[in-house]
Design a protein around this motif. Sequence first.
Motif, short mmCIF file in Angstrom:
data_model
loop_
_atom_site.label_atom_id
_atom_site.label_comp_id
_atom_site.label_asym_id
_atom_site.label_seq_id
_atom_site.Cartn_x
_atom_site.Cartn_y
_atom_site.Cartn_z
N ILE A 1 18.83 -26.05 -23.02
CA ILE A 1 19.14 -27.10 -22.03
C ILE A 1 20.54 -27.65 -22.27
N ASN A 2 20.85 -27.92 -23.55
CA ASN A 2 22.18 -28.42 -23.90
C ASN A 2 23.26 -27.43 -23.48
N THR A 3 23.02 -26.18 -23.77
CA THR A 3 24.00 -25.14 -23.40
C THR A 3 24.23 -25.11 -21.90
N TYR A 4 23.12 -25.17 -21.16
CA TYR A 4 23.19 -25.16 -19.70
C TYR A 4 24.02 -26.36 -19.20
N TYR A 5 23.74 -27.49 -19.76
CA TYR A 5 24.43 -28.73 -19.33
C TYR A 5 25.92 -28.68 -19.64
N PHE A 6 26.26 -28.31 -20.89
CA PHE A 6 27.67 -28.31 -21.28
C PHE A 6 28.47 -27.22 -20.56
N ASN A 7 27.82 -26.12 -20.22
CA ASN A 7 28.49 -25.10 -19.39
C ASN A 7 28.81 -25.65 -18.01
N THR A 8 27.89 -26.47 -17.51
CA THR A 8 28.14 -27.11 -16.21
C THR A 8 29.34 -28.05 -16.30
N LEU A 9 29.41 -28.84 -17.38
CA LEU A 9 30.56 -29.74 -17.58
C LEU A 9 31.86 -28.95 -17.71
N LYS A 10 31.80 -27.81 -18.38
CA LYS A 10 33.00 -26.98 -18.53
C LYS A 10 33.48 -26.50 -17.16
N HIS A 11 32.52 -26.19 -16.30
CA HIS A 11 32.87 -25.74 -14.96
C HIS A 11 33.60 -26.86 -14.20
N ILE A 12 33.07 -28.07 -14.33
CA ILE A 12 33.70 -29.22 -13.65
C ILE A 12 35.12 -29.42 -14.19
N GLN A 13 35.27 -29.33 -15.50
CA GLN A 13 36.58 -29.50 -16.12
C GLN A 13 37.55 -28.43 -15.64
N PHE A 14 37.02 -27.19 -15.53
CA PHE A 14 37.85 -26.08 -15.06
C PHE A 14 38.33 -26.35 -13.64
N LYS A 15 37.43 -26.84 -12.80
CA LYS A 15 37.79 -27.13 -11.42
C LYS A 15 38.82 -28.27 -11.34
N LYS A 16 38.67 -29.21 -12.24
CA LYS A 16 39.65 -30.31 -12.28
C LYS A 16 41.05 -29.79 -12.53
N GLU A 17 41.16 -28.83 -13.42
CA GLU A 17 42.47 -28.32 -13.84
C GLU A 17 43.00 -27.23 -12.92
N ALA A 18 42.12 -26.67 -12.10
CA ALA A 18 42.55 -25.56 -11.22
C ALA A 18 43.44 -26.09 -10.12
N PRO A 19 44.58 -25.48 -9.89
CA PRO A 19 45.53 -25.99 -8.87
C PRO A 19 45.05 -25.78 -7.44
N THR A 20 44.15 -24.80 -7.21
CA THR A 20 43.75 -24.47 -5.84
C THR A 20 42.45 -25.14 -5.44
N THR A 21 41.93 -26.00 -6.26
CA THR A 21 40.65 -26.64 -5.95
C THR A 21 40.80 -27.54 -4.73
N THR A 22 39.87 -27.35 -3.77
CA THR A 22 39.92 -28.15 -2.54
C THR A 22 39.07 -29.41 -2.63
#
Length: 814
Positions: free
Chosen positions: A785-806
Amino acid sequence: MSKKSAKAKTVTTTASEEDQLKFIEEAKVTVNRESFYMKRCLDNKKLMEALKHASTMIAELRTSLLSPKNYYTLYMHAFDELRHLEAFLSEERQRGKKMSELYEVVQYAGNILPRMYLLITVGAIYIKTKEAPAKDVLRDLVEMCRGVQHPTRGLFLRNYLSEMTKDKLPDQGSEYEGEGGTVKDSVHFVLQNFTEMNKLWVRMQHQGPARDKQKREKERQELRLLVGKNLARLSQLEGVDVEMYTETVLPRITEQIVNCKDQIAQQYLMEIIIQVFPDNFHLATLEIFLETCGKLLATIDVKTIVVSLVDRLAAYATQNATAVSSSSVNVFKTFSSHIASLLLQRPKMDAEDQLAMQVALLNLALRVYPETVEYVDEVLNQAFELLTRLKKEEVDYTKPNCVKHILSLLNIPLTTYNNIIILTKLENYSNIIGFLGYSHRRKIAIDVVSNAINNETFIPEPDDVTRVFAAIKPLLMDEEDQGEEVDPEDFEEDQNRVAALIHLFQSDNLETLFMLYATSRKVFGQGGNKRIKHTLPPLVFRSLKLAALLKERTSAETWERVGKRIFKFAHETVLALARTDYKDLAMRLFLQCAKSASYAGFETIAYEFLTQVFEIYESDVADSKAQFRAINEIIATLQTLHVFSEENYDTLATKTAVHSAKLLKKPDQCRAVYMCSHLFWTGETGPESSSIVNKQPVREYREGKRVLECLQKSLRIADSCMDSSMNVKLFVEILNEYLYYFEHRNETVAVKYVTGLIALIKTNLANMEVGEGDTNASPDRAKSINTYYFNTLKHIQFKKEAPTTTAPYDQIDI
């Protein structure tokens, strides 16, 4: 010679085995002694003295005490010793001695048997000298052998004559041809010797008491090769051509065979004719030979004779097709008519033998005339009439060997043609199957289906389907004589074969193809509930494929009419399954039909299919796991359907959401409800999505408010779970759903909901780690469950840093 030996020579019946062995030893002593004196006289050039000793030696063969087997032992011993006399006479001939004088001298020997052996020995050398024509000497010798009429002694004497003259017969290319005679003289000589030997051989049957009949028959079997050698000798004569064989040789042989009226002789001689003479001779004289078969004794095994000849000619035809096809004789028709006559003449012939001849005839038809299907049909018709008669006369045709022949009648065409369409057009093929027991009918049915599948034989016409199904009936329905149930695994395998057969229904005319499916369904419907589970689903899928083909190839007007007819057919087919215990299968098929109807543009029909799905779900799906699985499938299907009006779609989506919220288990409820949110946000599948799916405009249905309602409801359900680890896991899953809609710019899914859910997960995750809630949560489960959750947070962080995120990921506080 001892008195005991002299007495033995007057005995007319054989002695015991022990006495015979004793006599043989005594006789061998005499033969060795007289042979010794003979050779000594020959060394001293005392020919007359040598002949006397030779006569005394041969006199040991005058006995009637020995059985043919033991007599042969003594005969060979004497034969070997006579070779020395033959060798001496050959040397004398080379020195210029006249054999004509010696030929006259030996005729004055005291006893007929020694006289004839000496006469033959000298006569063989006499022929070599060419002092007299070979034909005259041969005629003289064969006539004088009539003087010995004792069966055993006469047979071995004439065998000696045959052996001594075999290389001295006038023949084409022989040194004795011309003045010495022609091949006709040789033929006459051999045939005369054969005739007399056969008479002696037959006479053995009628000597002695009746109680020794079996013993005499055994002794005769031991001597049969002596008679058969004459026919082998005839076949070796170069000058005997087809014409002479047809006009002279075979008529003389068959005349003797018929006239002797002896079972052992007729059986053996007919078989030996087939073995020793060339195939082209048999082809030219087929009519004569088969007519002779009809004249044999009723006790003769004509089946063996006829089958042997059929096999011989079939093999010949395989290697020399031109010779057979160019022949004026139609081999099949000739055999067919004569076999029919034989069966009429011999009504009491064993059923096994009658069937064996039909199998042989079938083999002949397929090997000699492979393109003439009518001949195969004729054989099967004869076999059907035969079996019908046997059944009427209450003759047992279920014996193993009879069944073996019936199976051969069915399997040989199957494996030869490898085309069940040709097979089933044979009028009586399926009728013959009916004479087998259930297990064998089932085996034939499996073979027929497997053959079609392995050879990918397409079935193009409704009549073809009917005929194929008639041949595989045991696989399609229960039968009265079925007995015990077939093993479940075997049964399932059988039905899978039948299901595979449906995919071989092919026709360029799509209307005809639809008729194939309709014909099949009528038969499958009679198979009972346990079969339709396997046979109806492929029929549904094939009909849906047909609908797709018709839509592409027909006009809109035609499609409107024909398409509805096909979907009606599919509806009725699945409905038949829905009325049985296979509700789950029927529901899946209705969903598949709904997809096809949507693609075809039939909104009403697609709606009806889904109505049936919900009816089954509401009335027959009780198991919680099955309910959750069904809801999943309904949601997945609905998302692909683009034919519905907004009103109809809303009705179906709402109905699905209601059922989702009523699932028994909270986790199932939660997941089903958040999956339902996708029903209210369709028409966009991502950055690379297309507005066209399957050549149809994609219906855009976006109700952001209802999406949020589903997500919030699923969140409330998850919160009510008592299991803290499951509670957190569901929160993480719902978070991912929120992120999906957040990214796809569902405006109702605001940042505050995402941020609030993250905070909620953090709190519950912390509580789970310190041991609150479910104290039985396993470490592995918590880790996942922890792994699932933190992977989700990583995805959000990645989207934050991505220049093309709409989407405004930067506003999410993690």
